[in-house]
Motif scaffolding. Structure first.
Motif, PDB file in Angstrom:
ATOM      1  N   ARG A 159     -23.937  12.364   4.901  1.00 17.82           N
ATOM      2  CA  ARG A 159     -25.123  12.327   4.045  1.00 17.82           C
ATOM      3  C   ARG A 159     -24.799  13.160   2.817  1.00 17.82           C
ATOM      4  N   GLN A 160     -24.568  12.486   1.699  1.00 19.30           N
ATOM      5  CA  GLN A 160     -24.039  13.165   0.516  1.00 19.30           C
ATOM      6  C   GLN A 160     -24.872  12.804  -0.716  1.00 19.30           C
ATOM      7  N   PRO A 161     -26.047  13.430  -0.857  1.00 21.44           N
ATOM      8  CA  PRO A 161     -26.923  13.066  -1.976  1.00 21.44           C
ATOM      9  C   PRO A 161     -26.331  13.427  -3.338  1.00 21.44           C
ATOM     10  N   ASP A 162     -25.387  14.344  -3.344  1.00 17.83           N
ATOM     11  CA  ASP A 162     -24.890  14.845  -4.639  1.00 17.83           C
ATOM     12  C   ASP A 162     -23.556  14.232  -5.044  1.00 17.83           C
ATOM     13  N   ILE A 163     -23.105  13.236  -4.299  1.00 21.35           N
ATOM     14  CA  ILE A 163     -21.803  12.636  -4.618  1.00 21.35           C
ATOM     15  C   ILE A 163     -21.881  11.939  -5.981  1.00 21.35           C
ATOM     16  N   THR A 164     -20.775  11.976  -6.715  1.00 21.52           N
ATOM     17  CA  THR A 164     -20.748  11.341  -8.041  1.00 21.52           C
ATOM     18  C   THR A 164     -19.496  10.482  -8.190  1.00 21.52           C
ATOM     19  N   LEU A 165     -19.535   9.643  -9.197  1.00 23.23           N
ATOM     20  CA  LEU A 165     -18.366   8.810  -9.491  1.00 23.23           C
ATOM     21  C   LEU A 165     -17.138   9.687  -9.704  1.00 23.23           C
ATOM     22  N   GLU A 166     -17.350  10.789 -10.408  1.00 23.60           N
ATOM     23  CA  GLU A 166     -16.232  11.677 -10.707  1.00 23.60           C
ATOM     24  C   GLU A 166     -15.668  12.308  -9.438  1.00 23.60           C
ATOM     25  N   SER A 167     -16.570  12.715  -8.539  1.00 24.32           N
ATOM     26  CA  SER A 167     -16.065  13.381  -7.327  1.00 24.32           C
ATOM     27  C   SER A 167     -15.318  12.395  -6.433  1.00 24.32           C
ATOM     28  N   VAL A 168     -15.788  11.150  -6.389  1.00 24.83           N
ATOM     29  CA  VAL A 168     -15.070  10.146  -5.591  1.00 24.83           C
ATOM     30  C   VAL A 168     -13.689   9.912  -6.196  1.00 24.83           C
ATOM     31  N   GLN A 169     -13.668   9.792  -7.525  1.00 27.39           N
ATOM     32  CA  GLN A 169     -12.386   9.504  -8.178  1.00 27.39           C
ATOM     33  C   GLN A 169     -11.435  10.690  -8.127  1.00 27.39           C
ATOM     34  N   ALA A 170     -11.994  11.868  -7.843  1.00 21.47           N
ATOM     35  CA  ALA A 170     -11.142  13.054  -7.730  1.00 21.47           C
ATOM     36  C   ALA A 170     -10.677  13.272  -6.288  1.00 21.47           C
ATOM     37  N   SER A 171     -11.212  12.490  -5.365  1.00 23.82           N
ATOM     38  CA  SER A 171     -10.806  12.686  -3.970  1.00 23.82           C
ATOM     39  C   SER A 171      -9.411  12.117  -3.750  1.00 23.82           C
ATOM     40  N   PRO A 172      -8.706  12.613  -2.730  1.00 20.77           N
ATOM     41  CA  PRO A 172      -7.286  12.240  -2.561  1.00 20.77           C
ATOM     42  C   PRO A 172      -7.104  10.737  -2.358  1.00 20.77           C
ATOM     43  N   MET A 173      -6.017  10.230  -2.894  1.00 21.18           N
ATOM     44  CA  MET A 173      -5.640   8.834  -2.688  1.00 21.18           C
ATOM     45  C   MET A 173      -4.940   8.752  -1.338  1.00 21.18           C
ATOM     46  N   LEU A 174      -5.580   8.119  -0.364  1.00 17.09           N
ATOM     47  CA  LEU A 174      -5.008   8.069   0.987  1.00 17.09           C
ATOM     48  C   LEU A 174      -4.047   6.903   1.144  1.00 17.09           C
ATOM     49  N   TRP A 175      -4.616   5.707   0.998  1.00 19.03           N
ATOM     50  CA  TRP A 175      -3.820   4.494   1.105  1.00 19.03           C
ATOM     51  C   TRP A 175      -4.002   3.772  -0.227  1.00 19.03           C
ATOM     52  N   ASP A 176      -3.222   4.121  -1.187  1.00 18.23           N
ATOM     53  CA  ASP A 176      -3.379   3.556  -2.524  1.00 18.23           C
ATOM     54  C   ASP A 176      -3.545   2.041  -2.412  1.00 18.23           C
ATOM     55  N   PRO A 177      -4.620   1.423  -2.874  1.00 11.56           N
ATOM     56  CA  PRO A 177      -5.641   1.959  -3.796  1.00 11.56           C
ATOM     57  C   PRO A 177      -6.921   2.502  -3.134  1.00 11.56           C
ATOM     58  N   CYS A 183       0.853  -1.182   0.000  1.00 11.47           N
ATOM     59  CA  CYS A 183       0.000   0.000   0.000  1.00 11.47           C
ATOM     60  C   CYS A 183       0.884   1.224   0.000  1.00 11.47           C
ATOM     61  N   VAL A 184       0.463   2.253  -0.704  1.00 17.20           N
ATOM     62  CA  VAL A 184       1.174   3.524  -0.678  1.00 17.20           C
ATOM     63  C   VAL A 184       0.465   4.410   0.339  1.00 17.20           C
ATOM     64  N   VAL A 185       1.168   4.747   1.402  1.00 20.68           N
ATOM     65  CA  VAL A 185       0.572   5.576   2.452  1.00 20.68           C
ATOM     66  C   VAL A 185       0.788   7.043   2.093  1.00 20.68           C
ATOM     67  N   ASN A 186      -0.309   7.728   1.793  1.00 21.28           N
ATOM     68  CA  ASN A 186      -0.233   9.146   1.423  1.00 21.28           C
ATOM     69  C   ASN A 186      -0.750  10.053   2.521  1.00 21.28           C
ATOM     70  N   VAL A 187      -1.271   9.446   3.603  1.00 19.82           N
ATOM     71  CA  VAL A 187      -2.049  10.209   4.555  1.00 19.82           C
ATOM     72  C   VAL A 187      -1.326  10.321   5.901  1.00 19.82           C
ATOM     73  N   PRO A 188      -1.293  11.527   6.450  1.00 21.25           N
ATOM     74  CA  PRO A 188      -0.766  11.651   7.812  1.00 21.25           C
ATOM     75  C   PRO A 188      -1.815  11.227   8.837  1.00 21.25           C
ATOM     76  N   PHE A 189      -1.405  10.617   9.929  1.00 14.90           N
ATOM     77  CA  PHE A 189      -2.350  10.233  10.976  1.00 14.90           C
ATOM     78  C   PHE A 189      -1.638  10.217  12.322  1.00 14.90           C
ATOM     79  N   ALA A 190      -2.443  10.269  13.379  1.00 18.98           N
ATOM     80  CA  ALA A 190      -1.889  10.284  14.734  1.00 18.98           C
ATOM     81  C   ALA A 190      -1.106   9.012  14.994  1.00 18.98           C
ATOM     82  N   GLY A 191       0.031   9.129  15.621  1.00 21.95           N
ATOM     83  CA  GLY A 191       0.822   7.959  15.960  1.00 21.95           C
ATOM     84  C   GLY A 191       1.789   7.548  14.862  1.00 21.95           C
TER      85      GLY A 191
END
Lengths: 324, 301, 383
Positions: C180-198, A240-248
């Motif tokens: 509660r996000q009635p207006d969420i779309t596929l595009e907006s989800v895919q544009a959200s930041p990649m936290l823990w790829d994937p 996994c690529v960790v891109n996110v900062p988190f506590a700890g």
């Protein structure tokens, strides 16, 4: 049996943020103003500290009344050597104290001086903290009441209602505990090998799998036996690529955490894969351990700083698919 | 209703690692050997332990490694003394959802300072922030009992705690059809109750939860032998009024979170050996005997 | 086996910080609603089971002890269950066992988490000595297994986003949901930041304060109820180790075996055909296709296809998480009980705007730890 295994201290500390709700919020706001509020329940009894819910009707307690800052010791326990976090740093008495106007007793510390000077029935009064934040520790402690301070008359509903300040929303409570973490014989052996620059595994006598680090076989529930060295290189099974900062967190993102199946082991270990852009890390990538300077080695997994590509061709999917 | 019996018990009071796994492996083996059961013949596993005793979240998770849970098992965990895990397992058998169960508890009570750790059981708003130590809280109860004439001056002067220890224990339960003639301590009744916690709210000289549990467990006459879980000596005195017995087994080592289960196991051992016909095991939890469980046992069904 | 049924449910408004209530207040908000929904009086409750995830989250050791009076347990039997993330489900199952044993008549099961008292990521990232500093966070634990799923079945990358859109829109129909996000779309989800790829930001669960409660009764109590009850047709729990050589993290054996036992006990032969609605424990969106396969709704590699077909949306063949699920509200200790309660609400016909029309058989599902603790139940309009 584990007398000689490695052990090390562990301190767990966090400042907890306690939201108080309407009853405790008013109680703490009272303390900030040097006033003690009790909660009146359906049977007419006044509880200090207030209960949030009536023990008989289960309804929320809504009526708070002011009680006296002076009361009577109902029971006590002498503490000769105060522990970390306790209200006083010199010998004191813990006491259950029923404040005048209350029907129940509250627990707090009494700065009595000596054990001879505390007894059941002793009259005590609150010593307020100089700085008050809306917290139970706004009561610094209790002290023997030598004379009636002529404080608030008990059960003064009017006094409680008039001038009551807004409830305290949140109180912060630091919690700090200290432990000694003790390793198992297998973990101890593994760490001592790491200090010598070796990675060892142990084989389960039942299923014959090699576990790194060695441990009681989780699949069979039996202690491992045969000790063997495994390679300090292996295959990235997944990652996994960790891109996110988190506590700890102990590293700065982005970084790659991979499952690395060391050659000779039958279970992967998690580790960092560096020395390659994150977007080039892939399943099947062959990697080798990068050790820290030998001079820095000790009985810790941190002797291996990270893994990086070994330059070997990728391992075929079939070679690690059973480890996903 | 299924009859349920204890057919195996083992404990270890040796120093354990923080995870407890290495201690549990032989404890399981001994308890199952006494029960004449193989590991795979256990229908339900249930444990009791505490994250705060170990100083880490999910401390019970690694203990599952001691079971060898491949293939997967039916299993549950209470964040309580394992005596309450025994209650859950007992009901599981009564419900017909299992015929055998292994109940275990473990804890490394010496890993932290239990005097401070137990302060976190107290009201987190008005009490715990003062860090009352466990011995002082117990002393408040002892003094009230002394001044009410329930314990003697000597009891008060000599009031002490059973030493906090590391430990693990396991009890094997079986439904009637699975006892198969083995030595058995039949559970004739088991019940538990909790009292309100507030130290200044309840009458600390009485133990209503223990009284109600004893009544519901059917303890209406003295038993031959009882094993009480009294972390402090004055609590043994208070509890002897609730659980009457000819002989009380000494409690000298408080291996927190397995101790209550071990008391039940010790009482069962007296019955399984044939030394006693009736017995009772008791477990407590929380400050000043807040929560209590009583298990009544018989030698003959 | 004795019958048991859910008589009523209650839950809190789930939020990041419920600073308006104490822990007791949070529990009582759910409990009071469950008692009202079930038409139960406090005096009728004869045992309480409380579920919660690690005590370190709130910094209280065994909080059920100080809460005993406020949650109506004083003088009664009180059990505290903790089986990691599956605990909410385990809480309901233990309460069910209490009824089925014949010992208790009406049991209150309550689960809560007040995550805002601390920081769950902190509590989960405490490193014992002698361990490597390889913390990746909760998403970091599960992301590699999602990658394995994608690789194993060649799943298109947008599947996770499809689930997120569905669940967040469902959550908009649920007045208790945190997100509660009635207006969420596929595009907006895919544009959200990649936290823990994937895993992207919009594909992760929030951190919530919340509680859930259910009242479970015996057959007599259920038959005396004036309202529709949810009959508990079967329960199952299975556990396996966090790690072992050969463990399948994508399709954990414990989950598959729990489901097989569940279907057998409930007499369900074709889950996809016979189950009308499922509340699956999906903290990261990709777990919907993974669990669809793991519990046996579809075969291996078919889960993402069912998602892509839209059949798991409201109106589809198998609506999954009409409440919005864990992706919309995640008070960890309560999340499993919410799944179980939502399944009951569906068959009782009390799921409001996210009601699946005509739902008569529903699955509640929870898991925890390293995909190792599984708890499930099947509830129905009929016994």
């Amino acid at each position: 049996m584990c007398v000689d295994t490695l052990s090390a201290p562990l301190t767990i500390a966090f400042d907890y943020t306690r939201s108080l709700g309407p009853v405790l919020g008013r109680f703490m706001a009272g303390l900030r103003e040097r006033r003690v509020l009790g909660g009146r329940t359906s049977d007419g009894r006044v509880h200090v500290p207030p209960l949030e819910y009536d023990p008989v009707t289960h309804a929320p307690v809504t009526e708070l009344v002011e009680v006296s800052p002076t009361g009577t010791v109902v029971s006590w326990a002498w503490r000769e050597d105060p522990l970390e976090g306790q209200p006083l740093d010199r010998p004191f008495a813990w006491a259950l104290i029923r404040l005048d106007g209350a029907d129940t007793a509250m627990l707090h510390a009494v700065d009595a001086g000596s054990e001879e000077d505390i007894n059941t029935g002793l009259r005590v009064r609150i010593r307020w903290a100089a700085e008050r934040t809306g917290h139970i520790r706004d009561i610094s402690c209790f002290e023997p009441a030598t004379e009636d301070p002529g404080g608030v008359s008990p059960l003064s509903q009017a006094a409680a209602d008039s001038g009551e300040t807004p409830p305290v929303l949140i109180m912060t409570t630091p919690i700090r505990l200290h432990y000694l973490h003790t390793t198992s014989a297998e973990e101890d052996r593994y760490l001592r090998a790491l200090a010598e620059g070796r990675i060892i595994g142990q084989r389960c006598p039942s299923c014959r799998k090699v576990y790194v680090p060695p441990r009681v076989c989780p699949a069979c529930g039996v202690a491992p036996d045969e000790i063997l060295d495994v390679e300090d290189r292996g295959t990235v099974t997944t990652f996994c690529v960790v891109n996110v900062p988190f506590a700890g967190q102990r590293l700065t993102p982005p970084y790659v955490v991979a499952q690395v199946l060391l050659d000779g082991a039958d279970i992967p270990i998690p580790h960092l894969v560096l020395g390659v852009p994150a977007d080039q890390v892939r399943m099947g990538l062959r990697v080798a351990a990068v050790w820290r300077d030998r001079a820095a080695w000790s009985t810790t997994p941190e002797n291996i700083d990270h893994f990086e590509p070994s330059g070997e061709p990728d391992a075929p999917y079939e070679s690690y698919r059973e480890h996903l | 209703m299924n009859d349920v019996a204890i057919i195996g018990f083992a404990r270890s009071d040796r120093s354990v690692t923080t995870s407890g796994v290495e201690t549990l492996v032989p404890v399981f083996e001994q308890a199952l050997a006494q029960a004449g059961l193989g590991r795979r013949e256990v229908d339900f596993w249930c444990s009791g332990s505490s994250d705060y005793l170990a100083g880490r979240a999910f401390s019970f998770v690694s203990a599952v490694d001691a079971i060898g849970a491949v293939p997967p098992i039916s299993e549950s965990h209470v964040e309580m003394d394992a005596a309450w895990a025994l209650y859950e397992a007992y009901l599981k058998i009564l419900a017909g959802e299992a015929e055998t169960a292994l109940v275990y508890g473990f804890g490394k009570g010496t890993a932290g300072d239990s005097e401070r750790v137990l302060a976190l059981q107290l009201d987190p708003y008005t009490v715990a922030p003062l860090w009352p130590d466990a011995t002082s809280v117990a002393t408040l109860q002892a003094r009230l009992a002394f001044e009410a004439g329930l314990i003697s001056e000597q009891d008060m002067a000599q009031m002490a705690a059973a030493p906090v220890a590391d430990g693990a224990s396991a009890v094997v339960l079986a439904a009637r059809d699975r006892v198969r003639g083995r030595p058995a301590a039949w559970i004739s009744g088991i019940a538990h109750r909790v009292d309100p916690q507030g130290l200044g709210e309840r009458d600390l000289t009485t133990v209503p939860s223990a009284v109600a549990a004893a009544r519901d467990a059917g303890l209406d006459a003295p038993v031959d032998v009882a094993a009480l879980h009294a972390p402090f000596t004055h609590q043994e005195v208070l509890l002897r009024d609730v659980v009457r017995a000819g002989v009380y087994l000494p409690f000298d080592s408080n291996a927190m979170f397995s101790a209550g289960l071990s008391r039940i196991g010790a009482a069962a051992g007296e019955v399984m050996s044939g030394r006693s016909l009736t017995a009772a095991g008791h477990a407590t939890s929380g400050p000043a005997l807040q929560q209590n469980l009583i298990c009544a046992l018989r030698g003959k069904r | 086996m004795r019958r048991a049924a859910v008589l009523g449910t209650g839950q809190t408004e789930h939020r990041t910080r419920r600073t308006d209530v104490s822990m007791a207040g949070l529990c009582r908000e759910a409990i009071d609603r469950a008692l009202a929904d079930s038409g139960t009086d406090w005096s009728q409750i004869d045992a309480v089971v409380l579920g919660k995830a690690p005590d370190l989250f709130e910094g209280v050791m065994m909080p059920e002890l100080f809460l005993a009076d406020a949650i109506g347990a004083a003088g009664k039997p009180l059990l505290r269950v903790h089986t990691a993330g599956s605990v909410g489900g385990a809480t309901a199952i233990v309460a069910t066992t209490l009824i089925r044993s014949g010992v208790h008549r009406r049991v209150l099961a309550v689960a809560f988490e007040k995550q805002s008292e601390s920081n769950a990521m902190w509590a989960l990232s405490i490193q014992p000595p002698f361990s490597a500093p390889i913390t990746a966070g909760a998403g970091g634990y599960f992301a590699p297994h999602i990658r394995s799923y994608i690789r194993r079945f060649d799943a298109p990358r947008h599947i996770g986003a499809l689930v997120a859109v569905k669940d967040r829109r469902n959550g908009a129909l649920n007045p208790y949901a945190h997100l509660r996000q009635p207006d969420i779309t596929l595009e907006s989800v895919q544009a959200s930041p990649m936290l823990w790829d994937p895993i992207r930001y919009d594909e992760t669960c929030p951190s919530s304060d919340g509680a859930c409660a259910v009242v479970i009764g015996d057959q007599q109590a259920a038959e005396a109820s004036e309202r529709q009850v949810a009959w508990i047709r079967a329960t199952a729990m299975r556990t396996e180790p966090t790690f072992y050589s050969g463990k399948d993290h994508v399709d954990p054996r414990a989950g598959a075996e729990a489901a097989a036992a569940l279907w057998a006990a409930a007499g369900v032969k074709d889950p996809l055909e016979e189950i009308d609605v499922a509340e699956l424990y999906v903290p990261f969106s990709w777990f919907e296709p993974m669990w669809l396969e793991n519990v046996g709704f579809v075969g291996q590699g078919q889960g993402w296809k069912l998602v892509e077909s839209g059949e798991t949306a409201l109106g589809g063949a198998l609506p999954v998480n009409p409440s919005g699920g864990v992706l919309c509200s995640n008070p960890i200790g309560a999340s499993g009980l919410l799944r179980f309660a939502e399944a009951a609400m569906q068959v009782m016909g009390r799921a409001g705007e996210h009601q699946v029309a005509g739902a008569s058989t529903a699955l509640g599902h929870a898991y925890g730890g390293g995909s190792q603790f599984f708890s499930m139940w099947v509830v129905g309009r009929n016994p």
